[in-house]
Design a protein around this motif. Sequence first.
Motif, PDB file in Angstrom:
ATOM      1  N   GLY A 154      12.207  15.223   9.785  1.00 24.06           N
ATOM      2  CA  GLY A 154      10.750  15.069   9.076  1.00 24.06           C
ATOM      3  C   GLY A 154      10.243  16.344   9.242  1.00 24.06           C
ATOM      4  N   CYS A 155      10.452  17.191  10.045  1.00 21.39           N
ATOM      5  CA  CYS A 155       9.694  18.721  10.170  1.00 21.39           C
ATOM      6  C   CYS A 155      10.358  19.406   9.305  1.00 21.39           C
ATOM      7  CB  CYS A 155      10.126  19.201  11.608  1.00 21.39           C
ATOM      8  SG  CYS A 155       9.051  18.628  12.873  1.00 21.39           S
ATOM      9  N   THR A 156      11.646  19.259   8.540  1.00 17.27           N
ATOM     10  CA  THR A 156      12.074  20.047   7.477  1.00 17.27           C
ATOM     11  C   THR A 156      11.412  19.949   6.081  1.00 17.27           C
ATOM     12  OG1 THR A 156      13.810  18.555   7.105  1.00 17.27           O
ATOM     13  CG2 THR A 156      14.305  20.142   8.570  1.00 17.27           C
ATOM     14  N   LEU A 157      10.579  18.837   6.171  1.00 13.43           N
ATOM     15  CA  LEU A 157       9.922  18.690   5.126  1.00 13.43           C
ATOM     16  C   LEU A 157       8.665  19.228   5.057  1.00 13.43           C
ATOM     17  CD1 LEU A 157      10.537  14.684   4.356  1.00 13.43           C
ATOM     18  CD2 LEU A 157      11.245  16.586   3.113  1.00 13.43           C
ATOM     19  N   VAL A 158       8.162  19.538   6.054  1.00 11.85           N
ATOM     20  CA  VAL A 158       6.727  20.050   6.111  1.00 11.85           C
ATOM     21  C   VAL A 158       6.351  21.193   5.111  1.00 11.85           C
ATOM     22  CG1 VAL A 158       5.162  21.403   7.449  1.00 11.85           C
ATOM     23  CG2 VAL A 158       6.235  19.424   8.272  1.00 11.85           C
ATOM     24  N   GLU A 159       7.397  22.302   4.912  1.00 20.73           N
ATOM     25  CA  GLU A 159       7.327  23.344   4.158  1.00 20.73           C
ATOM     26  C   GLU A 159       7.337  23.034   2.809  1.00 20.73           C
ATOM     27  OE1 GLU A 159       5.768  26.420   4.797  1.00 20.73           O
ATOM     28  OE2 GLU A 159       5.355  25.487   6.913  1.00 20.73           O
ATOM     29  N   PRO A 160       8.204  22.442   2.425  1.00 22.85           N
ATOM     30  CA  PRO A 160       8.330  21.824   0.743  1.00 22.85           C
ATOM     31  C   PRO A 160       7.078  21.141   0.362  1.00 22.85           C
ATOM     32  CG  PRO A 160      10.376  21.675   1.969  1.00 22.85           C
ATOM     33  CD  PRO A 160       9.660  21.904   3.075  1.00 22.85           C
ATOM     34  N   LEU A 161       6.634  20.346   1.094  1.00 19.84           N
ATOM     35  CA  LEU A 161       5.714  19.350   0.677  1.00 19.84           C
ATOM     36  C   LEU A 161       4.446  20.078   0.836  1.00 19.84           C
ATOM     37  CD1 LEU A 161       6.458  15.965   2.434  1.00 19.84           C
ATOM     38  CD2 LEU A 161       6.840  16.988   0.024  1.00 19.84           C
ATOM     39  N   ARG A 162       4.210  21.070   1.842  1.00 13.82           N
ATOM     40  CA  ARG A 162       3.215  21.855   1.854  1.00 13.82           C
ATOM     41  C   ARG A 162       2.910  22.681   0.594  1.00 13.82           C
ATOM     42  NH1 ARG A 162       3.077  24.763   6.914  1.00 13.82           N
ATOM     43  NH2 ARG A 162       2.149  23.079   7.666  1.00 13.82           N
ATOM     44  N   ALA A 163       4.382  23.172   0.065  1.00 17.52           N
ATOM     45  CA  ALA A 163       4.160  23.828  -1.216  1.00 17.52           C
ATOM     46  C   ALA A 163       3.666  23.178  -2.232  1.00 17.52           C
ATOM     47  CB  ALA A 163       5.492  24.604  -1.322  1.00 17.52           C
ATOM     48  N   LEU A 164       3.939  22.088  -2.345  1.00 20.48           N
ATOM     49  CA  LEU A 164       3.479  21.273  -3.392  1.00 20.48           C
ATOM     50  C   LEU A 164       1.930  20.750  -3.383  1.00 20.48           C
ATOM     51  CD1 LEU A 164       6.130  18.190  -3.511  1.00 20.48           C
ATOM     52  CD2 LEU A 164       5.738  19.860  -5.398  1.00 20.48           C
ATOM     53  N   GLN A 165       1.428  20.896  -2.232  1.00 18.03           N
ATOM     54  CA  GLN A 165      -0.013  20.549  -1.926  1.00 18.03           C
ATOM     55  C   GLN A 165      -0.527  22.020  -2.427  1.00 18.03           C
ATOM     56  OE1 GLN A 165      -1.236  19.558   1.958  1.00 18.03           O
ATOM     57  NE2 GLN A 165       0.511  17.749   1.891  1.00 18.03           N
ATOM     58  N   GLU A 166      -0.161  23.123  -1.845  1.00 16.01           N
ATOM     59  CA  GLU A 166      -0.742  24.479  -2.388  1.00 16.01           C
ATOM     60  C   GLU A 166      -0.432  24.624  -3.779  1.00 16.01           C
ATOM     61  OE1 GLU A 166       1.342  27.085   0.002  1.00 16.01           O
ATOM     62  OE2 GLU A 166       0.341  26.447   2.020  1.00 16.01           O
ATOM     63  N   TRP A 167       0.390  23.937  -4.486  1.00 13.05           N
ATOM     64  CA  TRP A 167       0.697  24.484  -5.834  1.00 13.05           C
ATOM     65  C   TRP A 167      -0.429  23.701  -6.471  1.00 13.05           C
ATOM     66  CZ3 TRP A 167       0.926  21.320 -10.219  1.00 13.05           C
ATOM     67  CH2 TRP A 167       1.316  22.144 -11.336  1.00 13.05           C
ATOM     68  N   SER A 168      -0.660  22.432  -6.159  1.00 14.81           N
ATOM     69  CA  SER A 168      -1.444  21.416  -6.908  1.00 14.81           C
ATOM     70  C   SER A 168      -3.039  21.890  -6.488  1.00 14.81           C
ATOM     71  CB  SER A 168      -1.592  20.114  -6.195  1.00 14.81           C
ATOM     72  OG  SER A 168      -1.937  19.991  -4.697  1.00 14.81           O
ATOM     73  N   ILE A 169      -3.401  22.620  -5.205  1.00 17.15           N
ATOM     74  CA  ILE A 169      -4.748  23.264  -5.185  1.00 17.15           C
ATOM     75  C   ILE A 169      -4.903  24.573  -6.197  1.00 17.15           C
ATOM     76  CG2 ILE A 169      -6.094  24.553  -3.573  1.00 17.15           C
ATOM     77  CD1 ILE A 169      -5.010  22.641  -1.636  1.00 17.15           C
ATOM     78  N   GLU A 170      -3.782  25.359  -6.312  1.00 20.35           N
ATOM     79  CA  GLU A 170      -3.946  26.465  -7.077  1.00 20.35           C
ATOM     80  C   GLU A 170      -4.082  26.395  -8.513  1.00 20.35           C
ATOM     81  OE1 GLU A 170      -0.782  30.324  -8.064  1.00 20.35           O
ATOM     82  OE2 GLU A 170      -0.454  29.460  -5.948  1.00 20.35           O
ATOM     83  N   HIS A 171      -3.329  25.268  -9.007  1.00 21.80           N
ATOM     84  CA  HIS A 171      -3.605  24.773 -10.351  1.00 21.80           C
ATOM     85  C   HIS A 171      -4.333  23.699 -10.933  1.00 21.80           C
ATOM     86  CE1 HIS A 171       0.510  27.184  -9.844  1.00 21.80           C
ATOM     87  NE2 HIS A 171       0.234  27.544 -11.096  1.00 21.80           N
ATOM     88  N   LEU A 172      -5.106  23.342  -9.887  1.00 22.55           N
ATOM     89  CA  LEU A 172      -6.231  22.319 -10.364  1.00 22.55           C
ATOM     90  C   LEU A 172      -6.859  22.485 -11.471  1.00 22.55           C
ATOM     91  CD1 LEU A 172      -7.394  19.624  -9.659  1.00 22.55           C
ATOM     92  CD2 LEU A 172      -8.916  21.020  -8.080  1.00 22.55           C
ATOM     93  N   GLY A 173      -7.177  23.578 -11.537  1.00 21.63           N
ATOM     94  CA  GLY A 173      -8.271  24.271 -12.658  1.00 21.63           C
ATOM     95  C   GLY A 173      -7.259  23.942 -14.141  1.00 21.63           C
ATOM     96  N   ASP A 174      -6.301  24.898 -14.063  1.00 25.10           N
ATOM     97  CA  ASP A 174      -5.416  24.517 -15.293  1.00 25.10           C
ATOM     98  C   ASP A 174      -4.999  23.281 -15.787  1.00 25.10           C
ATOM     99  OD1 ASP A 174      -5.536  27.363 -15.362  1.00 25.10           O
ATOM    100  OD2 ASP A 174      -3.560  27.579 -14.254  1.00 25.10           O
ATOM    101  N   VAL A 175      -4.603  22.282 -14.818  1.00 25.22           N
ATOM    102  CA  VAL A 175      -4.181  20.841 -15.021  1.00 25.22           C
ATOM    103  C   VAL A 175      -5.417  20.168 -15.550  1.00 25.22           C
ATOM    104  CG1 VAL A 175      -3.192  18.795 -13.839  1.00 25.22           C
ATOM    105  CG2 VAL A 175      -2.161  20.920 -13.634  1.00 25.22           C
ATOM    106  N   SER A 176      -6.545  20.300 -14.821  1.00 22.31           N
ATOM    107  CA  SER A 176      -7.723  19.752 -15.383  1.00 22.31           C
ATOM    108  C   SER A 176      -8.143  19.933 -16.924  1.00 22.31           C
ATOM    109  CB  SER A 176      -8.971  20.003 -14.270  1.00 22.31           C
ATOM    110  OG  SER A 176      -8.581  19.600 -13.179  1.00 22.31           O
ATOM    111  N   ALA A 177      -8.026  21.319 -17.008  1.00 20.67           N
ATOM    112  CA  ALA A 177      -8.393  21.772 -18.311  1.00 20.67           C
ATOM    113  C   ALA A 177      -7.596  21.079 -19.278  1.00 20.67           C
ATOM    114  CB  ALA A 177      -8.531  23.150 -18.537  1.00 20.67           C
ATOM    115  N   SER A 178      -6.224  21.155 -19.076  1.00 19.95           N
ATOM    116  CA  SER A 178      -5.115  20.621 -19.921  1.00 19.95           C
ATOM    117  C   SER A 178      -5.448  18.924 -20.237  1.00 19.95           C
ATOM    118  CB  SER A 178      -3.782  20.763 -19.262  1.00 19.95           C
ATOM    119  OG  SER A 178      -3.525  22.178 -19.552  1.00 19.95           O
ATOM    120  N   ARG A 179      -5.888  18.483 -19.149  1.00 24.18           N
ATOM    121  CA  ARG A 179      -6.208  17.046 -19.297  1.00 24.18           C
ATOM    122  C   ARG A 179      -7.495  16.542 -20.209  1.00 24.18           C
ATOM    123  NH1 ARG A 179      -5.493  14.657 -13.259  1.00 24.18           N
ATOM    124  NH2 ARG A 179      -3.216  14.674 -13.230  1.00 24.18           N
ATOM    125  N   GLU A 180      -8.325  17.577 -19.893  1.00 21.60           N
ATOM    126  CA  GLU A 180      -9.363  17.589 -20.638  1.00 21.60           C
ATOM    127  C   GLU A 180      -9.176  17.791 -22.423  1.00 21.60           C
ATOM    128  OE1 GLU A 180     -12.706  19.890 -19.551  1.00 21.60           O
ATOM    129  OE2 GLU A 180     -12.669  18.991 -17.384  1.00 21.60           O
TER     130      GLU A 180
END
Length: 128
Positions: A96-122
Motif C-alpha cells: 500500500g505504501c508503494t501507492l502513496v506517491e503515484p496517487l499523490r501525483a494524481l491528487q496534485e495533478w487534479s489541484i494544478e489543473h482544476l482551473g483548466d478542467v473547470s473552464a473546459s467543462r463550462e
Amino acid sequence: MVTTSSGFVHPGNPYRADCPTRRILDRIGDRWTVLIVGVLGQEGDVRFSELRRRIEGISQKMLTQTLRGLERDGLVRRTVYPQVPVRVEYALTDAGCTLVEPLRALQEWSIEHLGDVSASRESYDRTD
C-alpha cells in the motif's frame, strides 16, 4: 506475469477484458481509494472514525467496503485491539505504501489543473 487459477501464466495486459489487472486498476483508480491511501499515507495508523471524519462525503458503508477491498488486496492492514470499547486501526501495508506517491501525483495533478478542467467543462456545457 499473471498466473491464473488454472496455472496459465501470461503477461498482465489491462486492455484485455479478462486480465486481472483490470480489477486492480478498478481498486486503485477509485476516488475513495485515492483519498483513503492519502490519509493513511500521511497519518499512519488511523481509526475508522478518524478516516470518516477526514474524508468528507464518504458514507460509513462506502468506507467499510473500500477498506475491506483494500485489505483483501493486501494494501491495508486492519488491527483490532481487544479493549472496551474495541479499537480498530487501519494502516498501509508495504504494498500500500508503494501507492502513496503515484496517487499523490494524481491528487496534485487534479489541484494544478482544476482551473483548466473547470473552464473546459463550462465551455462544453455552454455548447449544448
